[in-house]
Write an enzyme that holds these catalytic residues in place. Structure first.
Site, PDB file in Angstrom:
ATOM      1  N   GLN A   3       1.419   6.921  -5.284  1.00  0.00           N
ATOM      2  CA  GLN A   3       1.139   7.750  -6.710  1.00  0.00           C
ATOM      3  C   GLN A   3       2.515   6.655  -7.463  1.00  0.00           C
ATOM      4  O   GLN A   3       3.341   7.620  -8.199  1.00  0.00           O
ATOM      5  CB  GLN A   3       2.572   8.495  -5.854  1.00  0.00           C
ATOM      6  CG  GLN A   3       1.487  10.107  -4.892  1.00  0.00           C
ATOM      7  CD  GLN A   3       2.263  10.051  -3.377  1.00  0.00           C
ATOM      8  OE1 GLN A   3       2.836   9.063  -3.284  1.00  0.00           O
ATOM      9  NE2 GLN A   3       1.763  11.430  -2.874  1.00  0.00           N
TER      10      GLN A   3
ATOM     11  N   ASP B 291      -9.204   5.542  -1.488  1.00  0.00           N
ATOM     12  CA  ASP B 291      -7.994   5.943  -1.968  1.00  0.00           C
ATOM     13  C   ASP B 291      -8.829   7.132  -3.180  1.00  0.00           C
ATOM     14  O   ASP B 291     -10.055   6.553  -3.535  1.00  0.00           O
ATOM     15  CB  ASP B 291      -7.081   5.048  -2.436  1.00  0.00           C
ATOM     16  CG  ASP B 291      -7.439   3.859  -3.279  1.00  0.00           C
ATOM     17  OD1 ASP B 291      -8.352   4.442  -3.682  1.00  0.00           O
ATOM     18  OD2 ASP B 291      -6.753   3.368  -4.356  1.00  0.00           O
TER      19      ASP B 291
ATOM     20  N   GLU C  12       0.922  -0.706  -0.072  1.00  0.00           N
ATOM     21  CA  GLU C  12      -0.005   0.616  -0.308  1.00  0.00           C
ATOM     22  C   GLU C  12       0.689   1.307  -0.122  1.00  0.00           C
ATOM     23  O   GLU C  12       0.829   2.501  -0.880  1.00  0.00           O
ATOM     24  CB  GLU C  12      -0.625   0.266   1.347  1.00  0.00           C
ATOM     25  CG  GLU C  12      -1.971  -0.492   1.663  1.00  0.00           C
ATOM     26  CD  GLU C  12      -2.540  -0.665  -0.288  1.00  0.00           C
ATOM     27  OE1 GLU C  12      -2.867   0.726  -0.522  1.00  0.00           O
ATOM     28  OE2 GLU C  12      -3.673  -1.902  -0.457  1.00  0.00           O
TER      29      GLU C  12
ATOM     30  N   CYS D  46     -26.248   3.500 -10.015  1.00  0.00           N
ATOM     31  CA  CYS D  46     -24.701   4.388  -9.872  1.00  0.00           C
ATOM     32  C   CYS D  46     -25.550   5.697 -10.661  1.00  0.00           C
ATOM     33  O   CYS D  46     -26.296   5.544 -12.013  1.00  0.00           O
ATOM     34  CB  CYS D  46     -23.932   4.282 -11.416  1.00  0.00           C
ATOM     35  SG  CYS D  46     -22.995   5.466 -11.547  1.00  0.00           S
TER      36      CYS D  46
ATOM     37  N   TYR E 256      -6.229   6.034   5.007  1.00  0.00           N
ATOM     38  CA  TYR E 256      -5.969   5.005   4.217  1.00  0.00           C
ATOM     39  C   TYR E 256      -5.067   4.142   4.312  1.00  0.00           C
ATOM     40  O   TYR E 256      -6.203   2.770   4.445  1.00  0.00           O
ATOM     41  CB  TYR E 256      -6.232   5.570   3.099  1.00  0.00           C
ATOM     42  CG  TYR E 256      -5.544   4.576   1.551  1.00  0.00           C
ATOM     43  CD1 TYR E 256      -6.923   3.994   0.940  1.00  0.00           C
ATOM     44  CD2 TYR E 256      -4.649   4.055   1.072  1.00  0.00           C
ATOM     45  CE1 TYR E 256      -6.238   3.030   0.481  1.00  0.00           C
ATOM     46  CE2 TYR E 256      -4.357   3.013   0.084  1.00  0.00           C
ATOM     47  CZ  TYR E 256      -5.667   2.851   0.260  1.00  0.00           C
ATOM     48  OH  TYR E 256      -5.461   1.282  -0.527  1.00  0.00           O
TER      49      TYR E 256
ATOM     50  N   LEU F  60      11.257   4.436  -7.610  1.00  0.00           N
ATOM     51  CA  LEU F  60       9.700   4.663  -6.702  1.00  0.00           C
ATOM     52  C   LEU F  60       9.709   6.009  -6.883  1.00  0.00           C
ATOM     53  O   LEU F  60       8.125   6.594  -7.016  1.00  0.00           O
ATOM     54  CB  LEU F  60       9.488   3.317  -5.641  1.00  0.00           C
ATOM     55  CG  LEU F  60       9.145   2.339  -6.138  1.00  0.00           C
ATOM     56  CD1 LEU F  60       8.938   1.742  -4.624  1.00  0.00           C
ATOM     57  CD2 LEU F  60       8.287   2.443  -6.777  1.00  0.00           C
TER      58      LEU F  60
ATOM     59  N   CYS G  25     -19.703  -2.576 -16.454  1.00  0.00           N
ATOM     60  CA  CYS G  25     -19.197  -2.082 -14.682  1.00  0.00           C
ATOM     61  C   CYS G  25     -20.360  -3.110 -13.659  1.00  0.00           C
ATOM     62  O   CYS G  25     -21.928  -3.190 -14.941  1.00  0.00           O
ATOM     63  CB  CYS G  25     -20.191  -0.538 -14.960  1.00  0.00           C
ATOM     64  SG  CYS G  25     -20.050  -0.282 -12.781  1.00  0.00           S
TER      65      CYS G  25
ATOM     66  N   TYR H 267       9.434   9.856  -4.627  1.00  0.00           N
ATOM     67  CA  TYR H 267       8.772  10.628  -2.299  1.00  0.00           C
ATOM     68  C   TYR H 267       9.394   9.223  -1.488  1.00  0.00           C
ATOM     69  O   TYR H 267       8.594   8.865  -0.894  1.00  0.00           O
ATOM     70  CB  TYR H 267       7.247   9.953  -2.912  1.00  0.00           C
ATOM     71  CG  TYR H 267       6.363  11.160  -4.441  1.00  0.00           C
ATOM     72  CD1 TYR H 267       6.259  11.892  -3.512  1.00  0.00           C
ATOM     73  CD2 TYR H 267       6.634   9.961  -5.405  1.00  0.00           C
ATOM     74  CE1 TYR H 267       5.157  12.800  -4.894  1.00  0.00           C
ATOM     75  CE2 TYR H 267       5.747  10.911  -6.107  1.00  0.00           C
ATOM     76  CZ  TYR H 267       5.379  12.156  -6.230  1.00  0.00           C
ATOM     77  OH  TYR H 267       4.481  12.877  -7.069  1.00  0.00           O
TER      78      TYR H 267
ATOM     79  N   CYS I 247     -18.666   2.343 -18.588  1.00  0.00           N
ATOM     80  CA  CYS I 247     -19.657   2.232 -18.697  1.00  0.00           C
ATOM     81  C   CYS I 247     -20.033   0.623 -18.778  1.00  0.00           C
ATOM     82  O   CYS I 247     -20.771  -0.179 -18.016  1.00  0.00           O
ATOM     83  CB  CYS I 247     -20.327   3.069 -18.367  1.00  0.00           C
ATOM     84  SG  CYS I 247     -19.918   4.435 -17.477  1.00  0.00           S
TER      85      CYS I 247
HETATM   86 FE1  SF4 Z   1     -19.809   3.576 -14.982  1.00  0.00          FE
HETATM   87 FE2  SF4 Z   1     -20.952   4.563 -12.434  1.00  0.00          FE
HETATM   88 FE3  SF4 Z   1     -19.726   2.160 -13.072  1.00  0.00          FE
HETATM   89 FE4  SF4 Z   1     -18.165   4.330 -12.866  1.00  0.00          FE
HETATM   90  S1  SF4 Z   1     -19.503   2.966 -11.335  1.00  0.00           S
HETATM   91  S2  SF4 Z   1     -18.101   2.371 -14.416  1.00  0.00           S
HETATM   92  S3  SF4 Z   1     -19.686   5.547 -13.677  1.00  0.00           S
HETATM   93  S4  SF4 Z   1     -21.169   2.567 -14.441  1.00  0.00           S
END
Ligand code: SF4
Length: 351
Positions: free
Chosen positions: A40, A136, A35, A207, A118, A78, A201, A80, A198
């Site tokens: 970065q 993050d 982590e 969403c 985080y 790396l 997804c 930083y 999307c």
């Molecule tokens: Fe698309 Fe929403 Fe899925 Fe992100 S979370 S890929 S914006 S559908």
């Protein structure tokens, strides 16, 4: 969030998660080191560094005992470098306070050097299966799109709210996988701006951004201040196989690391000759090198370089200037990646 959100996300994660060396086993040391390295830095870059680090320093005690030069060498490239120094500091703190174990309480983790909200969340959920969120940059972007957060994402209140909501969504039975699934979704599918995918997804129907066709416009970021640029000239001063380096000051940019001598401004060949003479060295030949640039968070270096062949390096007069063998001592001095465009000339055969 709609019912079944967590199951949809975890189901997708089980089928699509990448094979990564730090996922090989549930070990808090693996989680912690990976982590910190991943802050970065891209996953593909981190993989070989992680494997080398773990094989050289397999646990807290080895890390605590590691000399700084070796640690910085393991970290070389790396960037930083304060991350590496904080790792060692935290390892010593773990020895002193926790019998060389990584603590399992959020408050104790947050007292260790280099561990923030985080990283603590990632360690607690991934290594110890505690239902603590880990937000993050990737997760913040996914959260902003899922919820339709239209305010500036860079302000601290956005993160606080994201953390609160992610804590409510988290799967109590698989908290580590849930956090990693959100991160993985951000890394593979819910990509920045118009790279977003999307169509692939698993949580489309949960969403806001997808349903309102706002994915390419979220999250909202205030315009960043333009990065300052600085011209510098880097000198690769060689006497045979030996090359001049010096140590940077203990504070500020690249603190305490070795560097090739360099000065502000873009030097001409004549100015380079004068500079080298001021070091009490006699330049035999000066060869311009291809220009380069290096980008830090707040500043960009535009670098001009010269390979300068000199004789009688023992006459060099400048505090801190040392000549090292670019081939046989290459593994001893960590030269930061800001100089990587010129570091190859430290050992290149010259005639
Ligand atoms: Fe698309 Fe929403 Fe899925 Fe992100 S979370 S890929 S914006 S559908």
């Amino acid at each position: 969030m709609q019912e079944g959100f967590s199951d949809r996300l975890l189901d997708w994660y089980d089928k699509n998660k990448r094979t990564l060396p730090w996922r090989d086993r549930q070990d808090p040391y693996y989680t912690w080191i990976s982590e910190i390295m991943l802050q970065q830095t891209r996953v593909e870059t981190v993989k070989p560094y992680f494997l080398r680090f773990i094989s050289e320093l397999p646990d807290v005690d080895h890390l605590a005992a590691c000399p700084e030069e070796k640690l910085l060498k393991l970290w070389e490239g790396l960037g930083y470098y304060s991350r590496a120094r904080n790792l060692k500091k935290a390892a010593v703190q773990m020895q002193e306070r926790h019998a060389s174990a990584i603590p399992q309480e959020r408050e104790e983790l947050l007292k260790l050097s280099g561990i923030g909200e985080y990283t603590a969340g990632a360690i607690l959920s991934i290594a110890f299966q505690k239902p603590v969120p880990a937000v993050d940059g990737n997760v913040l972007r996914v959260w902003a799109r899922l919820t339709g957060y239209e305010d500036d994402i860079t302000l601290p209140q956005a993160k606080t709210l994201a953390q609160k909501m992610a804590g409510e969504w988290i799967s109590p039975s698989r908290p580590g996988d849930f956090n990693q699934a959100l991160m993985e979704l951000g890394a593979l599918v819910c990509l920045p701006k118009d790279q977003v995918r999307c169509a692939d997804c698993p949580v489309q129907k949960d969403c806001f951004a997808y349903l309102e066709n706002r994915a390419a416009f979220l999250p909202v970021r205030k315009t960043r201040k333009a990065r300052k640029t600085e011209n510098r000239t880097v000198f690769v001063i060689r006497d045979g196989d030996f090359c001049a380096i010096r140590k940077r000051p203990g504070r500020g940019l690249l603190a305490g690391l070795y560097e090739l001598p360099n000065e502000p401004g873009h030097y001409s060949q004549e100015e380079t000759q004068e500079y080298v003479r001021r070091l009490q060295l006699e330049p035999l030949r000066i060869t311009p090198l291809p220009e380069a640039r290096h980008i830090f968070t707040h500043i960009e270096w535009r670098l001009r370089g010269y390979l300068v062949r000199v004789a009688a390096r023992e006459n060099a007069k400048q505090e801190g200037l040392i000549f090292v063998n670019g081939v046989s001592e290459e593994d001893t001095f960590a030269i930061p990646s800001a100089f990587s465009a010129f570091a190859g000339y430290m050992k290149e055969e010259i005639r």
